[in-house]
Every structure is written in structure tokens, then in C-alpha cells.
Design an enzyme around this catalytic site. Structure first.
Site, short mmCIF file in Angstrom:
data_model
loop_
_atom_site.label_atom_id
_atom_site.label_comp_id
_atom_site.label_asym_id
_atom_site.label_seq_id
_atom_site.Cartn_x
_atom_site.Cartn_y
_atom_site.Cartn_z
CG ASN A 1 3.20 25.63 -23.32
OD1 ASN A 1 3.99 26.55 -23.05
ND2 ASN A 1 1.90 25.79 -23.36
NE ARG B 1 2.05 29.17 -25.92
CZ ARG B 1 1.67 29.77 -24.82
NH1 ARG B 1 1.91 29.23 -23.64
NH2 ARG B 1 1.04 30.91 -24.88
CG HIS C 1 -4.20 33.57 -26.52
ND1 HIS C 1 -5.00 34.45 -25.83
CD2 HIS C 1 -3.57 32.82 -25.58
CE1 HIS C 1 -4.87 34.24 -24.54
NE2 HIS C 1 -4.00 33.26 -24.37
NE ARG D 1 -1.33 38.13 -18.42
CZ ARG D 1 -1.37 37.25 -19.41
NH1 ARG D 1 -1.75 37.61 -20.61
NH2 ARG D 1 -1.01 36.01 -19.21
CD GLU E 1 -3.25 27.42 -27.16
OE1 GLU E 1 -2.43 28.34 -27.25
OE2 GLU E 1 -3.89 27.20 -26.13
#
Ligand code: ADP
Length: 415
Positions: free
Chosen positions: A7, A99, A189, A250, A396
Site C-alpha cells: 500500500n 492497493r 474505502h 478533511r 483491507e
């Protein structure tokens, strides 16, 4: 098979080695052998490495780029010092799973990487200028270091959401903006929402088609997903991972006219405004203190800090709004599922988000809720709740490893 899961972020590399195969997946017997994080790649990198069941090793090393970071990881993996079970040489790494953040409309499932796939990931750089270039560096670095004989698979954050109908993915902008520039909601996600939905139906022993849940991934980035009949019906992140819930740094949803207003008032350009929305907003922006939920909860409790409380309250209220709107959109759901660093660990935040939803049939059981943290999974609602709530830790990397095996072995499945 031993799968190296990579990742790559803009200045980081996370990796895991996972032993998995079709029979192991069937019995949930696949397992992580080792993991690590390299931060500040390009520069004097901070490196954390861990063989499963052993203490973490921390070191630093000057690293030129992502390829050098992967090279560092590969050397550690095969070195006698690491002594990872079943891994003696690079030949014991059978495949790599990457990923990849943005698959655009091209990718609706995980794919074996070849030149053509690389080109298509490049085509999506304009949709994810911060993420896809780093993912590509990981792909190219691994291909150069391991050779193209080792199969590599791309697993996309966007793919799970490819089942969204037009009514969910189109913005009410002139239609040409979609046709000309692919401006639409993609959602992110996806690997996490998909993994959590899979675990949920395993826990409850129900079929995929009977999965009707709202998943809340609350970490540094946060997103909600309405999963109807096992598929993503809607999700809160949009063209980019900026839209939707309040996140660490964010803003999530804002009135788009704020951008021009700030531009005129502060005299700053689009790039700086984008930085403000991405890096200086959310929990950090409101509190003026930190993007870390644990620290905010401590500030609130120990110092009664007004803005820490406000940041947490706005965070929870936004999540609640999404639950309400998704329940309406789905025509009701069976459960709300919490995951991600905050969702998995903070009973207080879960309780605050669900407070006031009793009229919908959801009551949190304080004792059950307080007992779930640090990787534990289970129900947190009272047994008589009509709408239930669960905590399910995401994984994940495991899903990327499993997809890698299934893609290489060409096992047909629904996504
Ligand atoms: P990422 O999205 O980068 O993978 P994580 O999923 O690890 O991040 O989530 C990080 C967030 O989880 C941080 O805001 C952190 O404070 C929060 N978190 C972790 N443990 C707790 C806890 N016990 N209570 C509250 N927040 C927590």
C-alpha cells in the site's frame, strides 16, 4: 501462497505478508506472517517492521524513492534476522497485491496487472493525483525488483462501489461534465466496506443477498456506505475522498460556493483552498488542536475544551445525518456497522453517533459497547433493538491478499 500486500502512499509504504489460498480462505485460516510501515520515504525514512508474534523493530534508513523502499522491505523479508515462517528467499513470495486508490470507471473488480492495466491506472491519475502516482510507483518498483514472472494484482478502493446506480453516482451538474470529464461519485474505502460486509454476514450466518447494512469507516479518512442486498448502493465519498463525513483533516461536505467566497475574502488561489479543505479542516480545523480523535476526547474530558467538544459533536452529527439519509434511501436496514480506528476503538463516539436514534429502534447496550475495542468484534445494541449496531474491525490487507489469490486462480465471484 505467500502474498506480499503493498500500500504505497505519497511518502509512505505499508506492507504485509499474508499466507492464504483458496482452501485457507474457505476455512478462514489464512494469516499474517509479517508487516511493516515505512514513513518519510524519500529522505531519512522511519521504519517499523514486525514478524507476527514478535516485538516491533524500529530503524531509520535513507531511502531514495518507493522502489528503494520496496527493495529495503524485500531484503529484510529474506534476511536471516527476520526469520519469517515459510520465507527463505524471494522465490517464497508467490504474488503481490497492490492497493490502488482510483480505478475510475475502468475497473469494477480486482485485476491481474499487465501493461494495459498500468496504462489505465495512469489514465486515472487526473482523478487521484495524490494517490495513483504513488500506487504506480509501487507497481513498477515491485515489477522491476521481483520480475514480471511474479504475478501482481491491483485491488481498487473504488471497485466495490461500481454497483451504485446513476441516481447515487451522478451529481446534479450539467450532464456533459460527466460525459466529457467523468465527473461523478466514485467512492473510496471500498475494500474496507466490502470486507466488513463479508465479516458481518459470516457472523450472522446470512447470505450475501440478504446483507442490508450501513457501514461507517471512521479512521483518519471517514466514509459511510449503504449496502443493499450485498451491493454498494451509495457512499459518502465522491469524485475524490474529500466529500461526505467530517474527517481528521478533511472538511467533508461543504457548500461549493464557499470556495469562491474564501478565494475573494482571503485572496488565496484554488490550490491553497484545496489544501485548506484537505489538510487543515475537519477535526483539526474546528478544534484548532489536533486531527487525532483520542487526543480530542482527552482534551474534552480533562480540560473541558470547548472547541474539542464542538469538533467531536460536529463529527458525530454528520455521521448521524448520513445514517438517517441512507436508512431513507435503502428503505430501512438491519444494522449499522462501525469500523476504522475510531469506529473500532471508541465506545464514546459510537454512543454519541447513535444517541437519539432510539425512535428508529436502535438502543446501544453500554456494557457491550464498552467492551469492544482493540480488534474485538460483536454486537453493541440491546437484544430488543430493531435496528442493530455492530463493531467489526476492518482488514483491507487480508481482502487484498485474498483477491490476489482468487484473481490469479481465476475464481469467478461477485464483488
Ligand atoms: P487510517 O484512516 O489512517 O487507517 P485509523 O483507521 O488507524 O487511520 O484511525 C485513526 C484514528 O483512530 C485517529 O483519529 C485515532 O485517534 C483514532 N483512534 C484510535 N484509537 C482510538 C480510541 N481508543 N479512541 C478514540 N479514537 C481512537
Amino acid at each position: 501462497m505467500n502474498i506480499l500486500v503493498l500500500n504505497c502512499g505519497s511518502s509512505s509504504l505499508k506492507f504485509q505478508i499474508i499466507e492464504t489460498d483458496l482452501d485457507l480462505i474457505e476455512n478462514d485460516a489464512d494469516r499474517r506472517l509479517a508487516s511493516g510501515l515505512l514513513e518519510r520515504v524519500v529522505g531519512n525514512a522511519l521504519i517499523t517492521l514486525q514478524v507476527e508474534g514478535q516485538a516491533k523493530i524500529r530503524e531509520t534508513a535513507p531511502l531514495r524513492d518507493h522502489k528503494a523502499a520496496i527493495d529495503y522491505v524485500l531484503r529484510w523479508i529474506v534476511s536471516p534476522n527476520s526469520n519469517i515462517n515459510h520465507i527463505k528467499s524471494l522465490a517464497d513470495i508467490h504474488a503481490v497485491g497492490h492497493r490502488v486508490v482510483h480505478g475510475g470507471e475502468n475497473f469494477t473488480k480486482s485485476v491481474l496487472i499487465d501493461e494495459n492495466v498500468i496504462e489505465q491506472i495512469e489514465d486515472n491519475i487526473e482523478l487521484a493525483p495524490l494517490h495513483n502516482p504513488a500506487n504506480l510507483k509501487g507497481i513498477n518498483g515491485a515489477r522491476e525488483l521481483l520480475g514480471t514472472g511474479v504475478p501482481q494484482v491491483a485491488v481498487f478502493d473504488t471497485a466495490f462501489h461500481s454497483t451504485m446506480p446513476e441516481t447515487s453516482y451522478l451529481y446534479a451538474l450539467p450532464y456533459q461534465m460527466y460525459r466529457r470529464h467523468r465527473v461523478r461519485r466514485y467512492g473510496f474505502h471500498g475494500t474496507s466496506h466490502r470486507y466488513v460486509a463479508y465479516r458481518y454476514r459470516q457472523l450472522l450466518g446470512i447470505e450475501r443477498e440478504k446483507t442490508n447494512i450501513i457501514t461507517l469507516h471512521l479512521g483518519n479518512g471517514c466514509s459511510a456506505c449503504a449496502i443493499k442486498n450485498g451491493d454498494s448502493l451509495d457512499t459518502s465519498m465522491g469524485l475524490t475522498p474529500m466529500e461526505g463525513l467530517v474527517m481528521g483533516t478533511r472538511s467533508g461536505d461543504v457548500d461549493p460556493s464557499i470556495l469562491e467566497f474564501i478565494h475573494l475574502k482571503e485572496g488565496i488561489g484554488m490550490r491553497d483552498i484545496d489544501t485548506m479543505l484537505n489538510k487543515q479542516s475537519g477535526l483539526l480545523g474546528i478544534s484548532g488542536l489536533t486531527n487525532d480523535m483520542r487526543e480530542l476526547l482527552a482534551e474534552e474530558q480533562e480540560k473541558n475544551d470547548r472547541r474539542a467538544r464542538l469538533a467531536i459533536d460536529i463529527f458525530c452529527m454528520r455521521a448521524k445525518k448520513y445514517i438517517g439519509s441512507y436508512l431513507a434511501e435503502m428503505g430501512g436496514a438491519d444494522s449499522i456497522v462501525f469500523t476504522g480506528g475510531i469506529g473500532e476503538n471508541s465506545a464514546a463516539i459510537r454512543e454519541r453517533i447513535c444517541k437519539g436514534l432510539e425512535w428508529m429502534g436502535l438502543t446501544i447496550d453500554k456494557e457491550k459497547n464498552g467492551a469492544l475495542f482493540g480488534g474485538k468484534e460483536g454486537e453493541i445494541s440491546t437484544s430488543d433493538s430493531r435496528l442493530k449496531a455492530f463493531v467489526i474491525p476492518t482488514n483491507e490487507e487480508m481482502l487484498i491478499a485474498r483477491d490476489t489469490v482468487r484473481t490469479i486462480k481465476n475464481v469467478p465471484r461477485r464483488w
